[in-house]
Structure formats: C-alpha cells, structure tokens
Scaffold this motif. Sequence first.
Motif, PDB file in Angstrom:
ATOM      1  N   LEU A 275      -9.399  38.730  -0.030  1.00 22.42           N
ATOM      2  CA  LEU A 275      -8.768  37.153   0.880  1.00 22.42           C
ATOM      3  C   LEU A 275      -9.003  36.100  -0.281  1.00 22.42           C
ATOM      4  N   ALA A 276      -9.977  36.345  -1.369  1.00 22.75           N
ATOM      5  CA  ALA A 276     -10.238  35.325  -2.357  1.00 22.75           C
ATOM      6  C   ALA A 276      -9.568  35.384  -3.400  1.00 22.75           C
ATOM      7  N   ILE A 277      -9.116  36.310  -3.478  1.00 19.70           N
ATOM      8  CA  ILE A 277      -7.891  36.433  -5.088  1.00 19.70           C
ATOM      9  C   ILE A 277      -6.775  35.626  -4.110  1.00 19.70           C
ATOM     10  N   TRP A 278      -6.337  36.433  -3.110  1.00 21.00           N
ATOM     11  CA  TRP A 278      -4.943  36.235  -2.571  1.00 21.00           C
ATOM     12  C   TRP A 278      -5.034  33.942  -2.796  1.00 21.00           C
ATOM     13  N   ARG A 279      -6.145  33.431  -2.085  1.00 21.50           N
ATOM     14  CA  ARG A 279      -6.180  32.379  -1.969  1.00 21.50           C
ATOM     15  C   ARG A 279      -6.131  31.833  -2.894  1.00 21.50           C
ATOM     16  N   SER A 280      -7.227  31.894  -4.393  1.00 21.82           N
ATOM     17  CA  SER A 280      -6.775  31.328  -5.356  1.00 21.82           C
ATOM     18  C   SER A 280      -5.784  31.493  -6.929  1.00 21.82           C
ATOM     19  N   ILE A 281      -4.546  32.772  -6.017  1.00 20.06           N
ATOM     20  CA  ILE A 281      -4.380  33.097  -7.283  1.00 20.06           C
ATOM     21  C   ILE A 281      -2.395  33.106  -6.449  1.00 20.06           C
ATOM     22  N   ASN A 282      -2.698  34.110  -5.242  1.00 19.10           N
ATOM     23  CA  ASN A 282      -1.078  34.272  -4.734  1.00 19.10           C
ATOM     24  C   ASN A 282      -0.539  33.130  -4.243  1.00 19.10           C
ATOM     25  N   LEU A 283      -1.464  32.690  -3.428  1.00 14.43           N
ATOM     26  CA  LEU A 283      -0.817  31.505  -2.650  1.00 14.43           C
ATOM     27  C   LEU A 283      -0.817  30.489  -3.409  1.00 14.43           C
ATOM     28  N   VAL A 284      -1.235  30.266  -3.986  1.00 17.01           N
ATOM     29  CA  VAL A 284      -1.250  29.025  -5.260  1.00 17.01           C
ATOM     30  C   VAL A 284       0.613  29.409  -5.664  1.00 17.01           C
ATOM     31  N   ASN A 285       0.307  30.449  -6.392  1.00 18.26           N
ATOM     32  CA  ASN A 285       1.705  30.902  -7.206  1.00 18.26           C
ATOM     33  C   ASN A 285       2.674  30.629  -5.437  1.00 18.26           C
ATOM     34  N   LEU A 286       2.647  31.527  -4.509  1.00 18.02           N
ATOM     35  CA  LEU A 286       3.694  30.760  -3.684  1.00 18.02           C
ATOM     36  C   LEU A 286       3.823  29.449  -2.911  1.00 18.02           C
ATOM     37  N   THR A 287       2.917  28.795  -3.079  1.00 15.32           N
ATOM     38  CA  THR A 287       3.683  27.002  -2.241  1.00 15.32           C
ATOM     39  C   THR A 287       3.794  25.889  -3.505  1.00 15.32           C
ATOM     40  N   GLU A 288       3.644  26.438  -4.943  1.00 17.02           N
ATOM     41  CA  GLU A 288       3.712  25.735  -6.564  1.00 17.02           C
ATOM     42  C   GLU A 288       5.371  26.206  -6.804  1.00 17.02           C
ATOM     43  N   ASN A 289       5.140  27.397  -6.827  1.00 15.12           N
ATOM     44  CA  ASN A 289       6.689  28.433  -7.215  1.00 15.12           C
ATOM     45  C   ASN A 289       7.574  28.716  -6.955  1.00 15.12           C
ATOM     46  N   ILE A 290       6.511  29.463  -6.292  1.00  7.82           N
ATOM     47  CA  ILE A 290       8.029  30.671  -5.484  1.00  7.82           C
ATOM     48  C   ILE A 290       8.265  29.912  -4.242  1.00  7.82           C
ATOM     49  N   LEU A 291       7.492  29.554  -3.180  1.00  8.54           N
ATOM     50  CA  LEU A 291       8.225  28.893  -1.716  1.00  8.54           C
ATOM     51  C   LEU A 291      10.031  27.665  -2.181  1.00  8.54           C
ATOM     52  N   PRO A 292       9.103  26.798  -3.078  1.00 10.37           N
ATOM     53  CA  PRO A 292      10.650  26.345  -3.650  1.00 10.37           C
ATOM     54  C   PRO A 292      11.239  26.674  -3.854  1.00 10.37           C
ATOM     55  N   THR A 293      12.056  27.638  -3.850  1.00 12.66           N
ATOM     56  CA  THR A 293      13.195  28.655  -4.409  1.00 12.66           C
ATOM     57  C   THR A 293      13.938  28.606  -3.485  1.00 12.66           C
ATOM     58  N   ARG A 294      13.146  29.160  -2.354  1.00 12.80           N
ATOM     59  CA  ARG A 294      13.662  29.561  -0.769  1.00 12.80           C
ATOM     60  C   ARG A 294      15.060  29.595  -0.559  1.00 12.80           C
ATOM     61  N   GLN A 295      15.247  27.803  -0.679  1.00  9.81           N
ATOM     62  CA  GLN A 295      16.321  27.475  -0.348  1.00  9.81           C
ATOM     63  C   GLN A 295      17.707  27.385  -1.674  1.00  9.81           C
ATOM     64  N   ARG A 296      17.348  28.399  -2.473  1.00  6.78           N
ATOM     65  CA  ARG A 296      18.360  28.530  -3.884  1.00  6.78           C
ATOM     66  C   ARG A 296      18.970  30.213  -3.271  1.00  6.78           C
ATOM     67  N   ALA A 297      18.743  30.669  -2.466  1.00  7.60           N
ATOM     68  CA  ALA A 297      19.019  31.737  -1.686  1.00  7.60           C
ATOM     69  C   ALA A 297      20.451  31.439  -1.390  1.00  7.60           C
ATOM     70  N   ASP A 298      21.181  33.035  -1.489  1.00 11.29           N
ATOM     71  CA  ASP A 298      22.537  33.096  -0.458  1.00 11.29           C
ATOM     72  C   ASP A 298      22.266  33.222   0.454  1.00 11.29           C
ATOM     73  N   LEU A 299      20.659  34.618   0.741  1.00 16.37           N
ATOM     74  CA  LEU A 299      20.168  34.859   2.375  1.00 16.37           C
ATOM     75  C   LEU A 299      18.622  35.218   3.124  1.00 16.37           C
ATOM     76  N   ILE A 300      18.365  35.015   3.577  1.00 17.44           N
ATOM     77  CA  ILE A 300      17.028  34.726   3.529  1.00 17.44           C
ATOM     78  C   ILE A 300      16.785  35.935   5.097  1.00 17.44           C
ATOM     79  N   LEU A 301      15.629  36.419   4.488  1.00 20.49           N
ATOM     80  CA  LEU A 301      15.317  37.752   5.083  1.00 20.49           C
ATOM     81  C   LEU A 301      14.258  36.639   5.875  1.00 20.49           C
ATOM     82  N   ARG A 302      13.653  36.253   7.692  1.00 19.26           N
ATOM     83  CA  ARG A 302      12.928  35.782   7.954  1.00 19.26           C
ATOM     84  C   ARG A 302      11.849  36.952   8.431  1.00 19.26           C
TER      85      ARG A 302
END
Length: 317
Positions: A275-302
């Motif tokens: 949980l500590a690794i997720w919140r300190s590294i991977n969650l940060v990467n998700l919110t800052e870098n990965i999630l903002p690219t979602r709307q650039r996809a042709d298809l989104i699987l939710r």
Amino acid sequence: MHPRPTVAYSPYATYSREDWARLRADTPMTLSEADLENLSGLTERVSTEEVVDIYLPLSRLLNLYVEASQGLHSESENFLHKGDGKVPFIIGLAGSVAAGKSTTARVLQALLARWPSHPNVELVPTDGFLFPNAVLEDRGLMARKGFPESYDLETLLNFLGDVKSGRERVEAPVYSHLVYDVLNDQKLVVDRPDVVIVEGLNVLQPAKLPKDGEAIPFVSDFFDFSIYIDAAEGLVEEWYVERFLRLRQTAFRDPASYFHRYAKLSEEEARETGLAIWRSINLVNLTENILPTRQRADLILRKGAGHAVESVALRKL
C-alpha cells in the motif's frame, strides 16, 4: 488562470457491457480453456464470458481497422507506383500499473492472430525501454521508475519508426520483472508483423511541443489505434496490493528476485508495504501522468470489480 470551458459534445460513444457484447455478431470463439488459463494474469483470471462479451467484439472491430488499413496501403502503393511492402498496424495500450494491461494485450494478441488476414501479431511491452537501473540510480530516478523521465524515449521512438517503416528484424530490449532491470543479453525481434501491440504506462503521453515548430514525434504518432484500460483508483489500489501479496508468495521467494527481501514479511507487513509503494509511487504516476492521457485513446475499457469490463467508450469516427 482561465476557467475550463464547458462543452456539451463528447468525442465518445459509450456502450454498456450488454450493448457491446451484441456487436460480437457471429465472431467465433477461438480460445480454449487452456488458452485462457495461459493468458490469465497473476490476479486476473480471463473468463470465457469476458472474452465473449468484451474481447470478441473488440477483435472484430480491430480486424475491420486492420483490413481497411491493409487495403488503403495497397491502393496507395499502386497509386504512387511504389513497392515498399507491407507495414504493420500498431495498437497502443495504456493504463495504470495493476489495471490489467498485460492480460488485455495477451488476449488481443491471441484473438487477432486467429483472423486470416493478419496472423502475425507481436506484443511489445515498453518496460524494455526503461533506462537500466545503473542509469536510473546515477540520475536519482529509481524511485520514479515508470514515470515518463525513466524511459529511453529516443530508443523507443527509433524502434517504432523502424517497425512502422517495414524494416526487417527490428530489435527491442527485454525487461525482467524478476531482477527488475533491462536484460542486456536478450532482445525481442520484430520481423515485419501484420500487427504490433505496444503496451505501457505512458504510451499515450504527448511530448512538449517546441517553440520553433521543429517536428518532435510522440510515441502515439505511430499508433493506428489506441486503447486505455480504466478503473476507479480504489479498485486499482486493491488490485496492486493483491498482486503484491501474491508475488510475496511466489516470485519474491526466488533469491534472484530484486524484491526477495519482501518474501519474509508477514501478510500484514506485506499489505502495508504494498500500500505504501502504491500510494507514494504508482498512484502519483497515475494521477500526474497516466490518467490525463485517457481522453487521447480511441477506445476506453472501463473496469469494475473483478476486472470485469462494465462499459466501452469508442471514439466517434
């Protein structure tokens, strides 16, 4: 700062799971139970129902795109009196750590390879294009592994350029999750396939545009179609911790594992560590870098609970 404009138009048509499943039509189920077992991830079991409802319609759609692209390329060559040969159709697949990208990529590879017009389908994870650990340590980036700056972007762009131009035997670096590093003595060879699936965290991220107008390619410039695996942050966190606990009982027990030190943790300690690794590294990467690219996809699987896809958003033509 200017307020964000409100626009009623959505570039996507959204389908419920039931509506999307109907688009399968008569596409045959070409994967056996043994195939599904081999394609499943550490914490994601690929079910027949998921393939039938989600991935068969998607493979049918992608087959239409691939065949149309092949036809257009052939006609263009005739028009231009050129004989460059075939070029691959490239699919980009993005999403968070633990969202199930690798499993989705393997399923699509298996299904697409069973269509007669494009039997040669390669899967290229972008993990291999991470800088080696020695470079990351020298640059103080080990704690930001997976962030955009931790990738050898020049090598990745050159690889995609060579593949897209139809060159023979293009080599890609190979990454080992066991030793947590790029393997210098191994290469993945891509030899003029029909389809290439490029899977990674940040493959949809745009580059910063230069003020002088000189061309700087994005990784996604080479994609003919792109997919984003989406899920609520709480679910992805749960999947990440579950995977960490599974690895503690499996791969981490190997003395060669980079994370061997975690094998002796109690379950409670392992849960807290994951949980500590997720919140300190991977969650940060998700919110800052990965999630903002979602709307650039042709298809989104939710996805929802259990990695089941609940809805599909397809960019309107």
